[in-house]
Write a protein that holds these residues in place. Structure first.
Motif, PDB file in Angstrom:
ATOM      1  N   LYS A  75     -55.036  -0.188   8.153  1.00 58.00           N
ATOM      2  CA  LYS A  75     -56.457  -0.404   8.386  1.00 58.00           C
ATOM      3  C   LYS A  75     -56.845  -1.808   7.948  1.00 58.00           C
ATOM      4  N   VAL A  76     -57.668  -2.445   8.749  1.00 50.63           N
ATOM      5  CA  VAL A  76     -58.085  -3.815   8.460  1.00 50.63           C
ATOM      6  C   VAL A  76     -59.604  -3.873   8.470  1.00 50.63           C
ATOM      7  N   SER A  78     -56.388 -13.465   8.101  1.00 52.92           N
ATOM      8  CA  SER A  78     -56.358 -14.435   9.192  1.00 52.92           C
ATOM      9  C   SER A  78     -57.805 -14.839   9.432  1.00 52.92           C
ATOM     10  N   GLY A  79     -58.069 -16.131   9.436  1.00 55.93           N
ATOM     11  CA  GLY A  79     -59.455 -16.587   9.534  1.00 55.93           C
ATOM     12  C   GLY A  79     -59.626 -17.748  10.476  1.00 55.93           C
ATOM     13  N   CYS A  80     -60.853 -17.904  10.957  1.00 52.37           N
ATOM     14  CA  CYS A  80     -61.209 -19.020  11.828  1.00 52.37           C
ATOM     15  C   CYS A  80     -62.672 -19.377  11.566  1.00 52.37           C
ATOM     16  N   VAL A  82     -60.137 -11.600   9.392  1.00 53.50           N
ATOM     17  CA  VAL A  82     -59.487 -10.294   9.499  1.00 53.50           C
ATOM     18  C   VAL A  82     -58.689 -10.079   8.223  1.00 53.50           C
ATOM     19  N   TYR A  83     -59.053  -9.037   7.451  1.00 55.12           N
ATOM     20  CA  TYR A  83     -58.467  -8.800   6.132  1.00 55.12           C
ATOM     21  C   TYR A  83     -57.669  -7.501   6.149  1.00 55.12           C
ATOM     22  N   SER A  84     -56.399  -7.583   5.726  1.00 58.75           N
ATOM     23  CA  SER A  84     -55.526  -6.403   5.636  1.00 58.75           C
ATOM     24  C   SER A  84     -55.185  -6.171   4.167  1.00 58.75           C
TER      25      SER A  84
END
Length: 343
Positions: free
Chosen positions: A125-126, A208-210, A228-230
């Motif tokens: 889940k993220v 993952s980031g932008c 997006v955080y896992s």
């Protein structure tokens, strides 16, 4: 003499009667103890039989479980055997291994709750975080402030420290509530005044980031942040349920807006260009190119101004020339009229 013998006989008779009564009492007491002993023996025998039956049932059940375990790969049987070899009794080894299996089942249940989802993808889940802020600062200044990573710990609550390894990597120490974590970030793409894309890995999760920068007006910039955080680990996954990480990032993003709005506009950020995790243009190269472009634009403006000035002068000369010609024609006409009068 006769009376004395009579008394003696009576006493003897009384003594014999007493002895008889005592014998009868002893016999009765002995028969009662015998009966109690017999009952006790019967009770103990019954309990022993019951215990033997129960023990047999337990041993049968244990044997069946061991056989089932052996048929399924022998994991349980191997565990019990290992415990027996270490000196534990068979019953204790069985109970301990059973408790261990129960613990494993509880842990697996927790993993299924806080870990991987049961969906088709089977992925962990993220958390998706998307934030948009408009900052009343020019685009270049906003971007330059964002690239000053070592300043983040001064105006945010979640960032404790940032150390720049090189132009591509950096080490971040963060805090969300009581939980502390460290991440190693890698910049994948960085285009000055446009976007920065990164990935990070740590013991407690990956991201993952932008972040992109958009000029709305000369002194108004829109910043769009997508992360997006896992999570990894029990506590991180528990915090992820309550969206603690998302709230922390959201608040620190607003802190960046506040900080930039009041900060010194003349800040020099890192203006290098990164593509696919490699530097394709250094900071010095980009700054030099920008200065050249600014110089060329300035020369172009001067040339345009000079051209406009020359055109204005030419226009004035053209306007004055017809007036002079008109005045000459009038003078010649006046001379001709005077000549005719004299004639």
């Amino acid at each position: 003499m006769a009376d004395t013998d009579t008394d003696t006989d009576i006493d003897q008779a009384g003594t014999d009667q007493t002895d008889t009564d005592q014998s009868d009492a002893k016999e009765q007491a002995g028969s009662g103890l015998d009966a109690l002993r017999d009952e006790l023996v019967d009770y103990l025998g019954a309990q022993a039989e019951n215990l033997v039956e129960k023990t047999g049932e337990k041993l049968s059940g244990l044997t069946q479980q061991l056989l089932d375990s052996a048929e399924n790969g022998g994991g349980f049987l191997t565990g019990v055997g290992s415990r027996i070899l270490k000196g534990e009794s068979p019953l204790k080894a069985f109970v301990s291994q059973k408790a261990g299996d129960l613990k494993d089942k509880v842990v697996e249940g927790a993993k299924s709750l806080f870990g991987k989802s049961k969906g088709k993808s089977g992925q962990a889940k993220v958390t998706n975080i998307i934030e948009v802020l408009d900052i009343g600062v020019p685009l270049r200044d906003t971007y330059n402030h964002w690239t000053q990573y070592d300043e983040f710990s001064g105006f945010t609550k979640g960032v404790q420290s940032v150390s720049q390894g090189d132009e591509v990597t950096s080490d971040w120490k963060l805090k969300v509530g009581p939980s502390k974590r460290s991440y190693k970030a890698t910049t994948q793409t960085q285009i000055p005044d446009d976007r920065i894309v990164w990935t990070s890995e740590g013991a407690k999760g990956t991201t993952s980031g932008c972040v992109t920068f958009h000029e709305i007006a000369p002194s108004l910039t829109r910043v769009v942040l997508v992360v997006v955080y896992s999570p990894a680990g029990f506590f991180e996954k528990t915090g992820n349920i309550w969206r603690a990480q998302g709230r922390r990032l959201r608040l620190d993003f607003k802190n960046f807006q506040r900080y930039v709005s009041f900060a010194d506009p003349d800040v020099e950020g890192w203006r290098g260009e990164i593509r696919d995790g490699e530097v394709v243009r250094t900071h010095e190269e980009v700054v030099e190119e920008e200065q050249q472009e600014e110089g060329e634009e300035g020369e172009g403006d001067e040339e345009e101004y000079e051209d406009e000035y020359d055109e204005e002068e030419d226009g004035e000369e053209d306007e004055e020339a017809p007036d002079e010609e008109g005045e000459g024609d009038d003078y010649e006409d006046e001379e001709e009229e005077e000549d005719e009068e004299e004639r």
